[in-house]
Scaffold this motif. Structure first.
Motif, PDB file in Angstrom:
ATOM      1  N   PRO A 179       2.867  10.532   3.031  1.00  0.00           N
ATOM      2  CA  PRO A 179       3.792  11.382   3.795  1.00  0.00           C
ATOM      3  C   PRO A 179       3.032  12.323   4.727  1.00  0.00           C
ATOM      4  N   ARG A 227       2.673   4.672   0.882  1.00  0.00           N
ATOM      5  CA  ARG A 227       2.974   5.434   2.095  1.00  0.00           C
ATOM      6  C   ARG A 227       2.462   6.861   1.912  1.00  0.00           C
ATOM      7  N   GLN A 271       6.161   2.704  -0.718  1.00  0.00           N
ATOM      8  CA  GLN A 271       5.077   1.792  -0.373  1.00  0.00           C
ATOM      9  C   GLN A 271       5.481   0.921   0.801  1.00  0.00           C
ATOM     10  N   ALA A 272       4.485   0.330   1.433  1.00  0.00           N
ATOM     11  CA  ALA A 272       4.716  -0.569   2.566  1.00  0.00           C
ATOM     12  C   ALA A 272       3.956  -1.865   2.320  1.00  0.00           C
ATOM     13  N   GLN A 309       0.842  -1.189   0.000  1.00  0.00           N
ATOM     14  CA  GLN A 309       0.000   0.000   0.000  1.00  0.00           C
ATOM     15  C   GLN A 309       0.885   1.249   0.000  1.00  0.00           C
ATOM     16  N   GLU A 332      -9.077   3.778   7.774  1.00  0.00           N
ATOM     17  CA  GLU A 332      -7.983   4.723   7.550  1.00  0.00           C
ATOM     18  C   GLU A 332      -8.569   5.992   6.953  1.00  0.00           C
ATOM     19  N   ASP A 383       9.429  -6.186   7.985  1.00  0.00           N
ATOM     20  CA  ASP A 383       8.947  -5.159   7.063  1.00  0.00           C
ATOM     21  C   ASP A 383       7.918  -5.760   6.105  1.00  0.00           C
ATOM     22  N   THR A 416      -3.234   8.766  -4.750  1.00  0.00           N
ATOM     23  CA  THR A 416      -2.159   7.807  -4.941  1.00  0.00           C
ATOM     24  C   THR A 416      -2.472   7.067  -6.240  1.00  0.00           C
ATOM     25  N   ARG A 455      -2.008   3.291  -6.921  1.00  0.00           N
ATOM     26  CA  ARG A 455      -1.610   1.921  -6.635  1.00  0.00           C
ATOM     27  C   ARG A 455      -2.514   0.900  -7.330  1.00  0.00           C
ATOM     28  N   ARG A 506       1.630  -4.968   2.690  1.00  0.00           N
ATOM     29  CA  ARG A 506       0.374  -5.188   3.421  1.00  0.00           C
ATOM     30  C   ARG A 506       0.544  -6.424   4.308  1.00  0.00           C
TER      31      ARG A 506
END
Length: 516
Positions: free
Chosen positions: A137, A135, A278-279, A133, A160, A294, A169, A171, A281
């Motif tokens: 900022p 990130r 991105q991070a 997903q 969220e 991570d 975004t 994605r 999920r």
């Protein structure tokens, strides 16, 4: 055996395809794909290319999305996405694809997953391909507590906050539809926060469509994780010629729908695109008690801390590295399918090579391996043990650097030098000896580089990196009667990833036609 895949992205789709290829009988292997999105699996890489709203086709899609969002969602073929499989493929291949199927929990003792609507799906082996997903900022005003919230998977998850008007975004397909609709209604300037791979792709696409685009990046140059300062400086100049301004060493601090506030300035814009990384999920895995760093931690067999559950793609952490590129994800899918179907139970994933290529709208940037941090360091520091060859032509928007250690390419960065990319990639990935005159390789004058023409290219030369398709694979398909690029893509998958090899595939097609 019941294999259930959570996620319907590019890694999940490839895994389903490989599973069915390895075991065609659905009575012996049942494959279920659970995707939270309403769309069938599509090429996520190409979303940025769909943002060229200057074209009539995309403008029409954007207008349709703005006027009839529900109908567009119901007909994904009409949206700016490229499906990975033709209509009916999933049914014909006995893969149970379920869209709008949001998994909220894993019952590990019962070996079942729970969907948001209460449906329970049993599994013998579960594969997490939940992706990543964006990130967001910490920019004041960029989040909205109003309508438009995203549910994070997992029991007891809280909504969220969505993004404020004008902020996006990119994605998934829903992001693409929303951004396309906004761009159609707001023809003004665009600000892009983040000068990484995705941010530059989007910026170039929008600039090519006639938009006034500014990229804001907190580091000294774009793509700073894989490029050196010299490459970055020339890249900034090359972007400027394409109509993309780059602001470096600054951070965005505020957004009000009319402008992006920076540390020292304001960028006037009515559209903001956030591409600040991105991070993985991992909420579903974490809430299920799986080991998570991570990403969802997996071993060389791609198993998590539960031997009945695997993870692949952007959500997986293998040997401390979380993915982000499609080629390694597809390699993981191939390895896991071989193990699950019994085609090769000894298959292992040992990590993929790092090759990144940005090829969009007049800009060609390639990075591979790792560059020495300080090639001018003091003797004994280790950095100066690497031989560095660099050619810089800022006025022409060209720069090339190749790092060699032990007679092998260990890193390279190129802007505006597409010709040597194929040869350098082969040298790097296969750890082949580098010609003594590295400059001749960069300029395409080395004897080895002559192999880059379709006629003299070796059969083992990889043409499509995303799918590992060689020239020999293309020639074999041609010999079987395939006679155009579309047919070769269907047979070999060449060009179905990032699309960067399309011209090379077409060149081989032309050579084969002339050869009779």
């Amino acid at each position: 055996m019941r294999v259930v895949i959570v996620g319907a992205g590019m890694a999940a789709a490839r895994l389903a395809e490989e599973l069915r290829a390895g075991q065609p009988d659905p009575a012996l292997l049942a494959v279920t794909v659970l995707g939270a999105e309403p769309d069938e699996p599509y090429n996520r890489i190409m979303l940025s290319h769909a943002m060229t709203s200057g074209s009539a086709g995309t403008a029409a899609v954007a207008a349709s999305a703005a006027a009839h969002p529900s109908s567009v969602a119901a007909h994904p073929a009409a949206t700016p996405v490229a499906r990975l499989k033709p209509t009916g493929w999933w049914q014909r291949n006995h893969v149970d694809l379920r869209t709008s199927a949001n998994v909220i929990a894993i019952g590990r003792p019962e070996r079942e997953v729970v969907l948001a609507d209460g449906t329970r799906v049993a599994y013998d082996h579960l594969v997490l391909a939940t992706g990543a997903q964006p990130r967001i900022p910490p920019i004041a005003g960029v989040r909205s507590q109003g309508a438009g919230t995203a549910q994070v998977p997992g029991p007891g998850a809280q909504p969220e906050p969505g993004l404020a008007p004008g902020a996006f975004t990119l994605r998934d397909a829903a992001d693409g539809r929303a951004l396309a609709a906004h761009l159609a209604a707001h023809p003004g300037p665009v600000a892009v926060v983040g000068g990484g791979f995705i941010g530059l792709e989007i910026a170039c696409a929008l600039a090519a469509a006639g938009r006034d685009v500014t990229v804001v990046h907190p580091r000294g140059w774009p793509m700073n994780r894989v490029l050196d300062a010299g490459t970055g400086a020339v890249l900034i100049r090359a972007l400027a010629t394409l109509g993309v301004r780059v602001r470096t060493h600054v951070r965005a601090t505020g957004w009000d729908g009319r402008g992006l506030v920076l540390d020292d300035d304001v960028v006037v814009a009515n559209t903001l695109v956030l591409t600040a990384g991105q991070a993985a999920r991992t909420d579903l895995a974490r809430c299920s008690g799986l080991k998570v760093g991570d990403g969802v931690v997996v071993d060389d067999e791609l198993l998590t801390s539960d031997p009945a559950i695997s993870a692949i793609g952007d959500c997986a952490e293998h040997r401390g590295i979380v993915g982000g590129l499609v080629a390694p994800a597809w390699e993981q899918a191939t390895v896991l399918a071989a193990r699950l179907t019994g085609v090769d139970r000894g298959a292992r994933y040992l990590g993929g090579s790092t090759v990144t290529r940005l090829k969009a709208f007049g800009l060609d940037v390639v990075a591979m391996g790792a560059l020495a941090a300080d090639p001018y360091g003091a003797p004994g520091c280790g950095c100066c043990d690497v031989g560095v060859t660099a050619i810089s032509e800022p006025a022409r928007g060209r720069y090339a650097r190749v790092d060699v250690a032990g007679g092998r390419v260990v890193g390279a960065a190129l802007v505006g030098h597409p010709d040597p990319v194929g040869m350098l990639t082969q040298l790097y990935e296969s750890a082949l000896p580098v010609p003594d005159d590295v400059v001749s390789v960069i300029l395409g004058r080395a004897e080895a580089v002559s192999a880059e023409t379709p006629a003299t290219m070796p059969a083992a030369a990889v043409v499509c990196r995303c799918n590992g398709v060689s020239k020999g694979d293309l020639v074999a398909a041609w010999s079987d009667g395939v006679r155009d690029r579309a047919g070769l893509a269907e047979r070999t998958r060449a060009g179905t990833g990032c699309g960067g090899c399309s011209s090379a595939v077409e060149g081989i097609c032309g050579w084969l036609r002339e050869a009779g």
